[in-house]
Design a protein around this motif. Structure first.
Motif, short mmCIF file in Angstrom:
data_model
loop_
_atom_site.label_atom_id
_atom_site.label_comp_id
_atom_site.label_asym_id
_atom_site.label_seq_id
_atom_site.Cartn_x
_atom_site.Cartn_y
_atom_site.Cartn_z
N ILE A 1 -34.13 -49.78 -16.45
CA ILE A 1 -33.77 -51.06 -15.84
C ILE A 1 -33.65 -52.10 -16.96
O ILE A 1 -34.19 -51.90 -18.05
N PRO A 2 -32.96 -53.20 -16.72
CA PRO A 2 -32.77 -54.19 -17.79
C PRO A 2 -34.08 -54.63 -18.46
O PRO A 2 -34.10 -54.87 -19.67
N GLU A 3 -35.17 -54.69 -17.72
CA GLU A 3 -36.45 -55.09 -18.29
C GLU A 3 -36.98 -54.09 -19.32
O GLU A 3 -37.90 -54.39 -20.07
N ASP A 4 -36.40 -52.89 -19.36
CA ASP A 4 -36.83 -51.84 -20.29
C ASP A 4 -36.19 -51.96 -21.67
O ASP A 4 -36.61 -51.28 -22.61
N VAL A 5 -35.16 -52.79 -21.80
CA VAL A 5 -34.35 -52.78 -23.02
C VAL A 5 -35.17 -53.07 -24.28
O VAL A 5 -35.03 -52.37 -25.29
N ALA A 6 -36.05 -54.04 -24.25
CA ALA A 6 -36.84 -54.35 -25.44
C ALA A 6 -37.71 -53.16 -25.85
O ALA A 6 -37.82 -52.84 -27.04
N SER A 7 -38.28 -52.47 -24.87
CA SER A 7 -39.10 -51.29 -25.17
C SER A 7 -38.25 -50.14 -25.71
O SER A 7 -38.69 -49.40 -26.60
N ILE A 8 -37.05 -49.98 -25.17
CA ILE A 8 -36.15 -48.93 -25.65
C ILE A 8 -35.79 -49.19 -27.12
O ILE A 8 -35.88 -48.29 -27.96
N ILE A 9 -35.43 -50.41 -27.43
CA ILE A 9 -35.07 -50.76 -28.81
C ILE A 9 -36.28 -50.55 -29.73
O ILE A 9 -36.15 -50.01 -30.83
N SER A 10 -37.45 -50.94 -29.28
CA SER A 10 -38.67 -50.78 -30.07
C SER A 10 -38.96 -49.30 -30.33
O SER A 10 -39.35 -48.92 -31.44
N LEU A 11 -38.76 -48.45 -29.34
CA LEU A 11 -39.00 -47.02 -29.48
C LEU A 11 -38.00 -46.38 -30.44
O LEU A 11 -38.34 -45.50 -31.22
N MET A 12 -36.76 -46.85 -30.41
CA MET A 12 -35.71 -46.29 -31.26
C MET A 12 -35.81 -46.80 -32.70
O MET A 12 -35.34 -46.14 -33.63
N GLN A 13 -36.41 -47.97 -32.91
CA GLN A 13 -36.37 -48.65 -34.21
C GLN A 13 -36.83 -47.79 -35.40
O GLN A 13 -36.16 -47.77 -36.42
N PRO A 14 -37.96 -47.08 -35.31
CA PRO A 14 -38.36 -46.26 -36.46
C PRO A 14 -37.31 -45.21 -36.83
O PRO A 14 -37.10 -44.91 -38.00
N LEU A 15 -36.64 -44.65 -35.82
CA LEU A 15 -35.61 -43.64 -36.07
C LEU A 15 -34.34 -44.27 -36.63
O LEU A 15 -33.65 -43.66 -37.44
#
Length: 149
Positions: free
Chosen positions: A6-20
């Motif tokens: 959901i749109p509220e998940d976007v910040a967490s998704i970006i944070s999870l992807m950031q190290p990769l």
């Protein structure tokens, strides 16, 4: 639980992807790109925290690409990545897609175990081929959903 993002998940998704992204394993995506395709993203949530994510980029016609696959290291052994890919493949089939691509520099064996096979640049739809970055050295893998059992 595995669920649609959901749109509220976007910040967490970006944070999870950031190290990769920082390691050069994933292509960076903006919050706008993810929000625009949020209906095609899946997350794995544990206690209200996203521990895994991946999305499906529609490439036009009956083609799609699995993008942004990221799983927090403690959850990798639990096959969270495999389950996310399987869910996205099922979703792609439900949407009438014929082919699903993945471009990867490191996870070749992982995707081959899920039925993806080597493809060359000419197999990619023109819209995606024009964005292909030679400098990343990504392998192009594809699965044909019409041949899936």
């Amino acid at each position: 639980d595995f669920e649609g993002a959901i749109p509220e998940d976007v910040a967490s998704i970006i944070s999870l992807m950031q190290p990769l992204v920082a390691e050069g394993l994933l292509v960076e995506r903006s919050s706008q790109q993810i929000v625009a395709a949020i209906d095609d993203w899946m997350v794995y949530r544990v206690d209200d925290t996203i521990q895994g994510c991946s999305g499906l980029d529609r490439l036009g016609g009956k083609d799609a690409e699995i993008v942004g696959l990221a799983v927090n290291p403690p959850y990798r052994a639990a096959n969270v990545g495999r389950r996310l890919v399987e869910l996205l493949l099922r979703r792609a089939g439900d949407m009438g897609m014929d082919r699903v691509f993945v471009l990867t520099t490191q996870a070749i064996d992982f995707f081959q175990e899920l039925g993806f096979q080597d493809a060359d640049l000419t197999a990619l739809p023109a819209v995606r081929r024009s964005l292909y970055n030679d400098g990343r050295g990504s392998r192009i893998l594809m699965t044909d959903l019409r041949q899936a059992v």
